[in-house]
Scaffold this motif. Sequence first.
Motif, PDB file in Angstrom:
ATOM      1  N   GLU A 114      10.155   2.667   5.705  1.00  0.00           N
ATOM      2  CA  GLU A 114       9.744   2.175   4.383  1.00  0.00           C
ATOM      3  C   GLU A 114       8.905   3.203   3.637  1.00  0.00           C
ATOM      4  OE1 GLU A 114       9.265   0.587   7.207  1.00  0.00           O
ATOM      5  OE2 GLU A 114       9.987  -1.497   7.079  1.00  0.00           O
ATOM      6  N   ALA A 115       8.147   4.033   4.387  1.00  0.00           N
ATOM      7  CA  ALA A 115       7.314   5.044   3.741  1.00  0.00           C
ATOM      8  C   ALA A 115       8.185   6.082   3.036  1.00  0.00           C
ATOM      9  CB  ALA A 115       6.415   5.712   4.775  1.00  0.00           C
ATOM     10  N   LYS A 116       9.267   6.482   3.683  1.00  0.00           N
ATOM     11  CA  LYS A 116      10.177   7.450   3.059  1.00  0.00           C
ATOM     12  C   LYS A 116      10.888   6.824   1.865  1.00  0.00           C
ATOM     13  CE  LYS A 116      10.872  10.116   7.291  1.00  0.00           C
ATOM     14  NZ  LYS A 116       9.712   9.504   7.971  1.00  0.00           N
ATOM     15  N   ASP A 137      -4.036   6.913 -24.541  1.00  0.00           N
ATOM     16  CA  ASP A 137      -3.060   7.906 -24.109  1.00  0.00           C
ATOM     17  C   ASP A 137      -3.553   8.627 -22.864  1.00  0.00           C
ATOM     18  OD1 ASP A 137      -1.125   7.647 -26.297  1.00  0.00           O
ATOM     19  OD2 ASP A 137      -2.755   8.421 -27.542  1.00  0.00           O
ATOM     20  N   MET A 138      -2.698   8.688 -21.854  1.00  0.00           N
ATOM     21  CA  MET A 138      -3.057   9.408 -20.648  1.00  0.00           C
ATOM     22  C   MET A 138      -3.038  10.908 -20.895  1.00  0.00           C
ATOM     23  SD  MET A 138      -1.300   9.319 -16.856  1.00  0.00           S
ATOM     24  CE  MET A 138      -1.855   7.649 -16.554  1.00  0.00           C
ATOM     25  N   VAL A 139      -4.021  11.596 -20.345  1.00  0.00           N
ATOM     26  CA  VAL A 139      -4.093  13.048 -20.432  1.00  0.00           C
ATOM     27  C   VAL A 139      -3.303  13.647 -19.269  1.00  0.00           C
ATOM     28  CG1 VAL A 139      -5.636  15.047 -20.389  1.00  0.00           C
ATOM     29  CG2 VAL A 139      -6.341  12.943 -21.575  1.00  0.00           C
ATOM     30  N   ASP A 140      -2.363  14.531 -19.567  1.00  0.00           N
ATOM     31  CA  ASP A 140      -1.545  15.230 -18.571  1.00  0.00           C
ATOM     32  C   ASP A 140      -0.846  14.266 -17.609  1.00  0.00           C
ATOM     33  OD1 ASP A 140      -0.351  17.320 -17.202  1.00  0.00           O
ATOM     34  OD2 ASP A 140      -2.094  17.704 -15.918  1.00  0.00           O
ATOM     35  N   PRO A 141      -0.011  13.352 -18.130  1.00  0.00           N
ATOM     36  CA  PRO A 141       0.693  12.421 -17.240  1.00  0.00           C
ATOM     37  C   PRO A 141       1.646  13.115 -16.281  1.00  0.00           C
ATOM     38  CG  PRO A 141       1.548  12.286 -19.475  1.00  0.00           C
ATOM     39  CD  PRO A 141       0.315  13.128 -19.541  1.00  0.00           C
ATOM     40  N   ASP A 142       2.255  14.221 -16.719  1.00  0.00           N
ATOM     41  CA  ASP A 142       3.188  14.928 -15.829  1.00  0.00           C
ATOM     42  C   ASP A 142       2.456  15.530 -14.634  1.00  0.00           C
ATOM     43  OD1 ASP A 142       5.284  14.278 -17.507  1.00  0.00           O
ATOM     44  OD2 ASP A 142       5.193  16.188 -18.602  1.00  0.00           O
ATOM     45  N   GLY A 143       1.266  16.093 -14.901  1.00  0.00           N
ATOM     46  CA  GLY A 143       0.484  16.651 -13.791  1.00  0.00           C
ATOM     47  C   GLY A 143       0.047  15.582 -12.823  1.00  0.00           C
ATOM     48  N   LEU A 144      -0.360  14.436 -13.359  1.00  0.00           N
ATOM     49  CA  LEU A 144      -0.740  13.322 -12.490  1.00  0.00           C
ATOM     50  C   LEU A 144       0.422  12.932 -11.595  1.00  0.00           C
ATOM     51  CD1 LEU A 144      -2.422  10.807 -11.590  1.00  0.00           C
ATOM     52  CD2 LEU A 144      -1.338   9.599 -13.496  1.00  0.00           C
ATOM     53  N   TRP A 145       1.603  12.781 -12.173  1.00  0.00           N
ATOM     54  CA  TRP A 145       2.708  12.277 -11.369  1.00  0.00           C
ATOM     55  C   TRP A 145       3.178  13.301 -10.344  1.00  0.00           C
ATOM     56  CZ3 TRP A 145       2.620   7.383 -11.443  1.00  0.00           C
ATOM     57  CH2 TRP A 145       3.575   6.680 -10.691  1.00  0.00           C
ATOM     58  N   ARG A 146       3.044  14.580 -10.655  1.00  0.00           N
ATOM     59  CA  ARG A 146       3.371  15.588  -9.635  1.00  0.00           C
ATOM     60  C   ARG A 146       2.457  15.413  -8.419  1.00  0.00           C
ATOM     61  NH1 ARG A 146       4.086  19.034 -14.156  1.00  0.00           N
ATOM     62  NH2 ARG A 146       1.944  19.805 -13.973  1.00  0.00           N
ATOM     63  N   ARG A 147       1.170  15.169  -8.681  1.00  0.00           N
ATOM     64  CA  ARG A 147       0.229  14.972  -7.568  1.00  0.00           C
ATOM     65  C   ARG A 147       0.548  13.690  -6.803  1.00  0.00           C
ATOM     66  NH1 ARG A 147      -3.181  16.486 -11.777  1.00  0.00           N
ATOM     67  NH2 ARG A 147      -4.071  14.393 -12.008  1.00  0.00           N
ATOM     68  N   VAL A 148       0.911  12.639  -7.540  1.00  0.00           N
ATOM     69  CA  VAL A 148       1.239  11.363  -6.890  1.00  0.00           C
ATOM     70  C   VAL A 148       2.489  11.509  -6.023  1.00  0.00           C
ATOM     71  CG1 VAL A 148       2.062   9.011  -7.351  1.00  0.00           C
ATOM     72  CG2 VAL A 148       0.115   9.918  -8.617  1.00  0.00           C
ATOM     73  N   ALA A 200       3.801  13.424   1.329  1.00  0.00           N
ATOM     74  CA  ALA A 200       2.963  13.769   2.482  1.00  0.00           C
ATOM     75  C   ALA A 200       2.717  12.540   3.356  1.00  0.00           C
ATOM     76  CB  ALA A 200       1.642  14.367   2.008  1.00  0.00           C
ATOM     77  N   LEU A 201       2.479  11.396   2.722  1.00  0.00           N
ATOM     78  CA  LEU A 201       2.275  10.164   3.489  1.00  0.00           C
ATOM     79  C   LEU A 201       3.546   9.773   4.238  1.00  0.00           C
ATOM     80  CD1 LEU A 201       0.238   8.088   0.860  1.00  0.00           C
ATOM     81  CD2 LEU A 201      -0.618   8.991   3.033  1.00  0.00           C
ATOM     82  N   ALA A 202       4.703   9.973   3.609  1.00  0.00           N
ATOM     83  CA  ALA A 202       5.972   9.639   4.253  1.00  0.00           C
ATOM     84  C   ALA A 202       6.225  10.530   5.457  1.00  0.00           C
ATOM     85  CB  ALA A 202       7.110   9.762   3.243  1.00  0.00           C
ATOM     86  N   GLU A 203       5.901  11.820   5.326  1.00  0.00           N
ATOM     87  CA  GLU A 203       6.138  12.756   6.422  1.00  0.00           C
ATOM     88  C   GLU A 203       5.234  12.479   7.619  1.00  0.00           C
ATOM     89  OE1 GLU A 203       5.626  16.552   4.645  1.00  0.00           O
ATOM     90  OE2 GLU A 203       7.499  16.437   3.474  1.00  0.00           O
ATOM     91  N   ARG A 256       0.823  -1.209   0.000  1.00  0.00           N
ATOM     92  CA  ARG A 256       0.000   0.000   0.000  1.00  0.00           C
ATOM     93  C   ARG A 256       0.859   1.262   0.000  1.00  0.00           C
ATOM     94  NH1 ARG A 256      -5.622  -0.462   0.873  1.00  0.00           N
ATOM     95  NH2 ARG A 256      -5.500   1.792   1.084  1.00  0.00           N
ATOM     96  N   LEU A 257       2.071   1.188   0.522  1.00  0.00           N
ATOM     97  CA  LEU A 257       2.954   2.347   0.465  1.00  0.00           C
ATOM     98  C   LEU A 257       3.198   2.770  -0.977  1.00  0.00           C
ATOM     99  CD1 LEU A 257       5.677   1.441   3.132  1.00  0.00           C
ATOM    100  CD2 LEU A 257       3.880   3.176   3.341  1.00  0.00           C
TER     101      LEU A 257
END
Length: 259
Positions: free
Chosen positions: A143-145, A117-128, A134-137, A94-95
């Motif tokens: 392992e989260a980091k 084709d994915m729309v705006d893959p770069d924007g998606l990955w920035r959010r991911v 944020a989850l790591a912090e 899940r991490l």
Amino acid sequence: MIALGALLLLAAQAPEPPVPSETQQVAALAFAPPLDRPLTYRVATRRLSRDGGFTSFALVYDLRWQRVGRGYQLLARIDRVESDAHPEVVRTLRLMIDPLIGETLTYFVPADGSSVDMVDPDGLWRRVVDRAQALAESSDRPEAKQAAQIIAALPPAERDKLASADIRALVVPANGAIPNGADGPIMTVTVAGRRTISASESPAAGAAQPIEVDTRWTIDLATGLLAEERRQSFLATGNAADRKLVEERIRALELSDPG
């Protein structure tokens, strides 16, 4: 590196289907996905564990198709993860996938379904990446980091594979893994609006572990979508009756009654 192992497990679950050949594209089915209807798409993998039993891991997607311009837009969201593996293994998996859960992935598919084709893959990955950090912090697990670092460092091709392989497999005209008559011995059966194609792969010569693979694709002819794919890997023993199942992957789409 347990987080890296989890990433490799996820990547193995969602192999990228090859690009269709020109022959396959010419022979492609009519493509007419159901519009503005919620669909459920489940991608599950079962693997033989050391204790002789099987453990499973599944991603469950919510899908919705819309007409847009000269093609279609697909909105896909990973709704949840299901697994009966050991809790520590599930937490680690899940991490790697949690930053994608709940995120709406948008794809463009032309009218003939020949590509996805994915729309705006770069924007998606920035959010991911932001979500993973944020989850790591907020976690006290190292392992989260580590997972956040791996996600941030993924090259574009691996990002696309993790986010899109299952979706590309769903669109039959764009799925080059589905064989046709030119691809060698296969079995094809058409019943009640569905076509089932079955194929087998023999072990590679000199392989340390002789693995035989049987794959069955069931295609919904009304939509041109994959209704089910079942890929089973067997440890070959020389006797077909004594083959041992070691892994199974099932992709299944639930086409609800528009009612």
